[in-house]
Scaffold this motif. Sequence first.
Motif, mmCIF file in Angstrom:
data_model
loop_
_atom_site.group_PDB
_atom_site.id
_atom_site.type_symbol
_atom_site.label_atom_id
_atom_site.label_comp_id
_atom_site.label_asym_id
_atom_site.label_seq_id
_atom_site.Cartn_x
_atom_site.Cartn_y
_atom_site.Cartn_z
ATOM 1 N N ARG A 125 0.838 -1.210 0.000
ATOM 2 C CA ARG A 125 0.000 0.000 0.000
ATOM 3 C C ARG A 125 0.867 1.251 0.000
ATOM 4 N NH1 ARG A 125 -3.180 3.360 3.465
ATOM 5 N NH2 ARG A 125 -2.212 2.539 5.372
ATOM 6 N N GLY A 126 1.944 1.221 0.802
ATOM 7 C CA GLY A 126 2.860 2.358 0.832
ATOM 8 C C GLY A 126 3.582 2.544 -0.489
ATOM 9 N N LEU A 127 3.964 1.440 -1.124
ATOM 10 C CA LEU A 127 4.645 1.517 -2.423
ATOM 11 C C LEU A 127 3.711 2.063 -3.498
ATOM 12 C CD1 LEU A 127 6.555 -1.898 -2.335
ATOM 13 C CD2 LEU A 127 7.569 0.377 -2.144
ATOM 14 N N HIS A 132 5.033 3.284 -7.104
ATOM 15 C CA HIS A 132 5.920 2.187 -7.496
ATOM 16 C C HIS A 132 5.120 0.996 -8.028
ATOM 17 C CE1 HIS A 132 9.433 4.098 -5.693
ATOM 18 N NE2 HIS A 132 8.720 4.312 -4.595
ATOM 19 N N THR A 133 5.638 0.382 -9.082
ATOM 20 C CA THR A 133 5.090 -0.883 -9.557
ATOM 21 C C THR A 133 5.665 -2.008 -8.709
ATOM 22 O OG1 THR A 133 4.925 -0.049 -11.818
ATOM 23 C CG2 THR A 133 4.869 -2.441 -11.527
ATOM 24 N N VAL A 175 9.601 -2.508 -7.855
ATOM 25 C CA VAL A 175 10.026 -3.139 -6.606
ATOM 26 C C VAL A 175 9.640 -4.609 -6.679
ATOM 27 C CG1 VAL A 175 9.810 -3.200 -4.097
ATOM 28 C CG2 VAL A 175 9.723 -1.003 -5.314
ATOM 29 N N VAL A 176 10.600 -5.502 -6.448
ATOM 30 C CA VAL A 176 10.346 -6.937 -6.474
ATOM 31 C C VAL A 176 10.324 -7.459 -5.032
ATOM 32 C CG1 VAL A 176 11.155 -9.211 -7.219
ATOM 33 C CG2 VAL A 176 11.396 -7.244 -8.729
ATOM 34 N N GLU A 191 20.715 -14.193 -10.987
ATOM 35 C CA GLU A 191 19.929 -13.729 -12.126
ATOM 36 C C GLU A 191 18.959 -12.630 -11.715
ATOM 37 O OE1 GLU A 191 18.054 -16.851 -14.294
ATOM 38 O OE2 GLU A 191 19.918 -17.963 -14.636
ATOM 39 N N LEU A 192 18.398 -12.754 -10.514
ATOM 40 C CA LEU A 192 17.497 -11.711 -10.021
ATOM 41 C C LEU A 192 18.248 -10.393 -9.853
ATOM 42 C CD1 LEU A 192 14.775 -10.764 -8.898
ATOM 43 C CD2 LEU A 192 15.478 -11.662 -6.666
ATOM 44 N N PHE A 193 19.440 -10.446 -9.307
ATOM 45 C CA PHE A 193 20.239 -9.228 -9.132
ATOM 46 C C PHE A 193 20.665 -8.651 -10.486
ATOM 47 C CE2 PHE A 193 21.844 -10.142 -4.539
ATOM 48 C CZ PHE A 193 20.550 -9.938 -4.078
ATOM 49 N N ARG A 194 20.951 -9.513 -11.446
ATOM 50 C CA ARG A 194 21.297 -9.023 -12.798
ATOM 51 C C ARG A 194 20.121 -8.253 -13.383
ATOM 52 N NH1 ARG A 194 19.758 -10.303 -17.484
ATOM 53 N NH2 ARG A 194 18.671 -12.168 -16.750
ATOM 54 N N LEU A 195 18.921 -8.800 -13.192
ATOM 55 C CA LEU A 195 17.714 -8.138 -13.684
ATOM 56 C C LEU A 195 17.480 -6.822 -12.952
ATOM 57 C CD1 LEU A 195 15.545 -9.009 -15.773
ATOM 58 C CD2 LEU A 195 14.160 -9.809 -13.852
ATOM 59 N N ALA A 196 17.712 -6.822 -11.645
ATOM 60 C CA ALA A 196 17.536 -5.597 -10.854
ATOM 61 C C ALA A 196 18.492 -4.511 -11.327
ATOM 62 C CB ALA A 196 17.752 -5.903 -9.376
#
Length: 311
Positions: A125-127, A132-133, A175-176, A191-196
């Motif tokens: 809710r705050g995001l 933010h998506t 935001v993930v 891979e997640l960090f590469r995407l981030a």
Amino acid sequence: MQSVRRHTLAEALNQSLGSLDLGRLKKAASSEESELVRLTDPPENRLLSECCTPQGLQLEQRTVKYVNDTRNSCPALNSHFVPAPHLSQEQKDAVTSILTTRDRVFSFRGVAGSGKTTTLREVQRGLSKAGHTVFAITPTTSAARVLRKEGFAQATTVEDLLRNAEKRDGLENAVVICDEAGLKSNRQGAELFRLAHKHNMRVLLVGDVRQHVSVEAGDFLRVLEAHSKLGRCQVQEIHRQIPKCYRAAVTQMAAGNVRQGLEELDRLNWIREGRSSYLEQAAVDFLRLTDHGRNLDRCLAVSFSWGSQVH
């Protein structure tokens, strides 16, 4: 350490059944040419210490470096957000910590029953109020469905996000929320960090290394907690179990004091030794507690396997 040695040798033998004997394997594993990377010095009279592959070590080093290099590098997500009054003070503090962190990667830990999902809904809710998506990712499709029911509309599996990221809209500056992060492998984490990094995303790792470990190689979240400067917040007060005596026992077990927790349940007469007739007695109790199956939500029966279920 003995366990690491034993499992490494056993798996190598299993992969080469009939073509490799134990003596040759031990010699190869101990040689200077071995592809294994020793993480600790082997004790006296022990051929293998804790070890990993060069590729695995590189992934761990890369993710640790990413967390450290991106600390305090981002603006707060929503520093003016006021959490809802129905949250506990601990949950409110967690929401505020997550929304005000300036780290690209942040961690949120909570024991089972402490209201992690309730806290995360307030984080979302705050995001959303700040524009933010939000993408929520989970290990399984069933867990993703649960999160969608909880209000995380774009919840999906980790593999789906990693494999189909380029087909998705809205990744830039998103935001993930990575649920059950303790189940992520080194590969998935890297891979997640590469995407981030590519899409300037923020990552919130949600999980508890005391509850789960990854199926694939590596222990992504545990490595970050032990070796990086990962910022974190947590909720520890259990809310799910309402009776105070029950909650006290569960709190003991959540803290790792399993024996004390079981002793407390035993004092409440909630542990029974069924001996040879325990399956039949369990069936009788189940029917009694569910009004002969007419109110199945009153009782949960759990068995070790499908074959041991009582019909």
